[in-house]
Each structure stands twice: as structure tokens, then as C-alpha cells.
Scaffold this active site. Sequence first.
Site: not given
Ligand code: MRU
Length: 351
Positions: A48-50, A88, A199, A240, A250-251
Site C-alpha cells: 500500500r501507499g500511493a 485501487r 496505518q 494520493d 489522502n487517507k
Molecule cells: O490506503 P493506504 O494505506 O494505501 O493509504 C495511504 C495514504 O493515504 C498515504 O498517506 C498516501 O498514499 C501517501 S504514502 C507516501
Amino acid sequence: MEIKTLSIDWTPERLLILDQTQLPHHSEWIEMKDLETFITAIKKLSIRGAPLIGVASSLFLANLVQQWQGKRSVADLIEAAQKMRMARPTAVNLMVCIDRILRVISLHQKSDEKIELVLKQQVTNEAINIFQEDVQLCEHIAINGAKFFADGDSIVTHCNTGALATAGIGTALGVIKHVAKVEGKKIHVYVDETRPLLQGARLTAWELEKLEIPYTLVSDSMAAFLMKQGKIQKAIVGCDRIALNGDFANKIGTYSLAVNCNFHQIPFYVAGPYTTVDFECVSGAHIPIEERHSEEVHGVNLKDNRVLWAPKDAKVYNPSFDVTPAELVTAWILDRKVFDKNNISQLKDLR
Ligand code: MRU
């Protein structure tokens, strides 16, 4: 050639990922044996993580070319890339990285041809470039962002934006690491636990512990009270997808954090690479928001069992991201440049 980071282990023959759903108490590496396994790992947030899902998808496509050379057609590879692209919907890095690989494919072969050796080499090179570039982007973000943080600051962050979420040191958490470890400033981090999938509590706390950066874990709903108590000086989060007007996804929970910062006059920073800018998206209203399964809100899946805390049929709404409007952002810390409200209209020039 081998690439090894905190969360991926890649050679041209295979990709292993650290299953982030099991952290912090279990470190399980899973081999991405086929396309379905990889797509499931992205959907489940094992990876995970963009930035990381974009980088890992590129590297996995290189594995597929390796396995499929001489056996499958280019059309099969394109179809696989298109399926991964849709795993995603919110993190634009996934699409940006896969489109880079698709461009390489279209430059070298026609779709009805069998995959040739030259394509294997070109796709592999591009995937490695994408990985190496992301490592560099993180470093530049960290350097650009560090100046906003001073000795003695307490900083709140949301979700996980560190080495687990990127190929390098991270985005928002990369800035924090740079400030604490390279500049040696004494800072304290308040980590939002980040409901519903935690997370912050599971991953950011784990990373900060490894880095030996002092932190305190708080639940998302505590942020406003901490601000009122004067415990927080600054906020920094990742992203994201950034729209051209500066609105960003973002999250879920990021927007409320930004509103709280605005009310308490606390600077609110967002950090991300240029690969998170969606140059086709004029404002946050056009960002697709992923909706996830109700079971994430009903309870939790632990390694060997499931804990249910809500009535099992409780109706749930579970948007995984929210959009923070540009007016709440103090500065956008990107790899090439820092933007503020006076120059955010120039974001499009990064293209
Ligand atoms: O659903 P996730 O855990 O992939 O969400 C991640 C986030 O929202 C992060 O803040 C974003 O992807 C940036 S990661 C450098």
C-alpha cells in the site's frame, strides 16, 4: 540485480512483498506468484501507499514479461497492466507508473506479437528507473520540507507515509526522518492511529520505533483537543492525488485534521512527489474516492481470528480517502519545488 527495501524484495525473476496487514507483530513475506495474487495484495493493502503501489506494479510487470517472453502475446501483457491499473482507484501514482510501462510496450512491439527479448529488457529497465526515481523523489521532498520544522516542534501526522509506503524514505515521514536524523532537531511526533485500518498505529508507530524518533500514539478524534492544549505546533501528511488547484486526496481523516489545524492556526503541510499530481484533474471534486468493505468498520481481522464490535448487519459507509481543499493547506512540499497559496496555480507547469 536485486532491489530490497523495507517492504519489497525484487529480482527480475520474482517479487516478494512484506504483508503490511500483519504488521507490526508479524513479518511475513509473500511471493507474488501470479497476477491475481498481486492484484489481491494491492486490494487487501498487503502492499500500500500511493508511491509504492505504482513502483511495485512496474516491477511486477517486469516479472511478468520475464515469465511470459516467447510464450504469451503483448496483448496479454497490456491486459494484465490494465487490470493492475484498476486495483485501487484513488492513488494516481498507480496509473502514472503503469502508463509509463505501457508507453515502453507500445514503443517496442505490436499487441498481436509474442513478447520478445527486447521488450523484456526495456520493461525491466523502465521499472528499475521508476524505482530509482522514487527513491530520489523522497530525498528531494525531505530536503525541501525540512526547513518548515524547528527544534522542539511537536508534529502530528496521519496514516503511513514512510519507507513502507514508498521506494525510499517516504514523503511526510521522510521529511520527519530528515529533520530528526539528518538535521538532528529534537522533535516529537503525534501519530494518528488512522481508523479504520490503523496505518498510523500499526505502521507509522512501527517505523518511528525503528528510527528511534520519539512519538505518541493518539486516536484520530484526539487531535483537536491536543491542539487546544498547545501540544501540537505543525501537521504534515502525505497524498494520493493532488488536483491542479491544490485540493488533494489522502487517507480518510486528513480533511478533519486540516480543519482542526485551520481552527487552531496550526500550519498544515502536505508532502508528495510529482507522480501524485493528476495533471488532468482540475479540482478535488473530480478525484475518485475508493469505498471499501463494511467489515473494516464492523471489526478487525486478526491473524487467526476476527473480532466483531458492531452488530454484524450494521449499515456502514466506508470511504477510504477524503479530499482536503487547497484553502486549508499552508504549503505543498513536492520534490522539485514547494508551493504555497500564492504560486499553487503554477503546479501545472511541473508536467
Ligand atoms: O490506503 P493506504 O494505506 O494505501 O493509504 C495511504 C495514504 O493515504 C498515504 O498517506 C498516501 O498514499 C501517501 S504514502 C507516501
